[in-house]
Write a protein that holds these residues in place. Sequence first.
Motif, mmCIF file in Angstrom:
data_model
loop_
_atom_site.group_PDB
_atom_site.id
_atom_site.type_symbol
_atom_site.label_atom_id
_atom_site.label_comp_id
_atom_site.label_asym_id
_atom_site.label_seq_id
_atom_site.Cartn_x
_atom_site.Cartn_y
_atom_site.Cartn_z
ATOM 1 N N SER A 18 0.819 -1.218 0.000
ATOM 2 C CA SER A 18 0.000 0.000 0.000
ATOM 3 C C SER A 18 0.850 1.265 0.000
ATOM 4 O O SER A 18 0.352 2.342 -0.290
ATOM 5 C CB SER A 18 -0.948 0.004 1.205
ATOM 6 O OG SER A 18 -0.214 -0.094 2.406
ATOM 7 N N LEU A 46 -5.107 0.191 -1.013
ATOM 8 C CA LEU A 46 -4.694 -0.809 -2.006
ATOM 9 C C LEU A 46 -5.472 -0.647 -3.308
ATOM 10 O O LEU A 46 -4.913 -0.775 -4.398
ATOM 11 C CB LEU A 46 -4.925 -2.226 -1.463
ATOM 12 C CG LEU A 46 -3.957 -2.736 -0.388
ATOM 13 C CD1 LEU A 46 -4.340 -4.145 0.046
ATOM 14 C CD2 LEU A 46 -2.509 -2.705 -0.875
ATOM 15 N N ALA A 50 -3.882 -0.083 -6.882
ATOM 16 C CA ALA A 50 -4.167 -1.026 -7.975
ATOM 17 C C ALA A 50 -4.656 -0.271 -9.212
ATOM 18 O O ALA A 50 -4.228 -0.565 -10.342
ATOM 19 C CB ALA A 50 -5.207 -2.052 -7.524
ATOM 20 N N THR A 63 -6.381 -6.869 -5.297
ATOM 21 C CA THR A 63 -5.984 -6.555 -3.919
ATOM 22 C C THR A 63 -6.438 -7.652 -2.963
ATOM 23 O O THR A 63 -7.427 -8.354 -3.230
ATOM 24 C CB THR A 63 -6.595 -5.218 -3.460
ATOM 25 O OG1 THR A 63 -8.016 -5.360 -3.403
ATOM 26 C CG2 THR A 63 -6.233 -4.076 -4.398
#
Length: 261
Positions: A18, A46, A50, A63
């Motif tokens: 993260s 996250l 992503a 994730t």
Amino acid sequence: MPLPPPTPGQPAVITGASQGIGKAIAFELAALGYPVLLVARRGDVLTEVAAEIHRKHGVEATTWPVDLTNRDDRQKLVEHLADLDVPILVSNAGFVTAGLWHGRLDPAQERAEVELNVVASYDLVLAALPKMLERRSGGIIVTGSIAGNAPVPITTTYSATKAFLNTFAEGLHFDVQNRGVHVTLLAPGIVRTELVSGPLAKSPAFLWASAEQTAKATVEGLRRNKLRVAPIAAHKIQSVLANYLPRPLYAKAMYRFYGGR
Ligand SMILES: NC(=O)c1ccc[n+]([C@@H]2O[C@H](COP(=O)([O-])OP(=O)(O)OC[C@H]3O[C@@H](n4cnc5c(N)ncnc54)[C@H](OP(=O)(O)O)[C@@H]3O)[C@@H](O)[C@H]2O)c1
């Protein structure tokens, strides 16, 4: 033996993705075309990382939010990794505590540090390894630290967890070297991330690596199946000093550095 080529549906798995070093390594692997599975506690962060990775590199980025100190929750990820064909595992999530035992350190937090830095990392490596050995290809990055080369008082638990990781990764490197699996220890000095605080944060500029520099050196190190990566020259020198200075001398110097009297 080269690393497995990027294959849709077979993500590189990165813990601690993260922010900081893990996030930078995720971008670096995505730039090489690997789909990525990002692991950390904060699902919302996250998801943003992503999306950013997908936008920038066009690969699939998924994730898996989990607190890796929680054994039951972690087990679900362990089972998932055992099922997947993981081409590359980056076992990187970790945290640091600092202080003295009389009064300031919370034993529960110290135990959580061992659970995350050591036990979770060990579990995840052991989950991904069998399939890598079976197909005779794969890559594992373990994030240890120069702090694991010798005792660092006042960050005693952290230093001990990193000693385990350094030794485990470097031993495993040789254990699997004839089975097509690359294992590289990332053992940096100071990297500019939110992890660094206290006296260490006041270190002179030449001792700092950026997360991006660290990620680049680490992924290149894995590609070449290097035993250990220290991302910048200053870290290599620190690493040699921490390995070869007499341990009592080094530990005493570190004790003083962290404010011990
Ligand atoms: N920065 C340095 O100077 C330095 C030097 C040597 C080694 N290292 C090592 O490098 C690794 C990455 O550190 P960093 O500097 O990038 O620190 P960071 O910016 O604090 O990142 C730590 C990462 O670990 C995740 N994490 C923390 N606790 C977790 C938990 N219980 N379960 C799952 N994920 C968790 C965090 O995400 P969430 O908060 O979203 O969970 C975050 O993604 C660590 O192992 C650290 O020991 C760092």
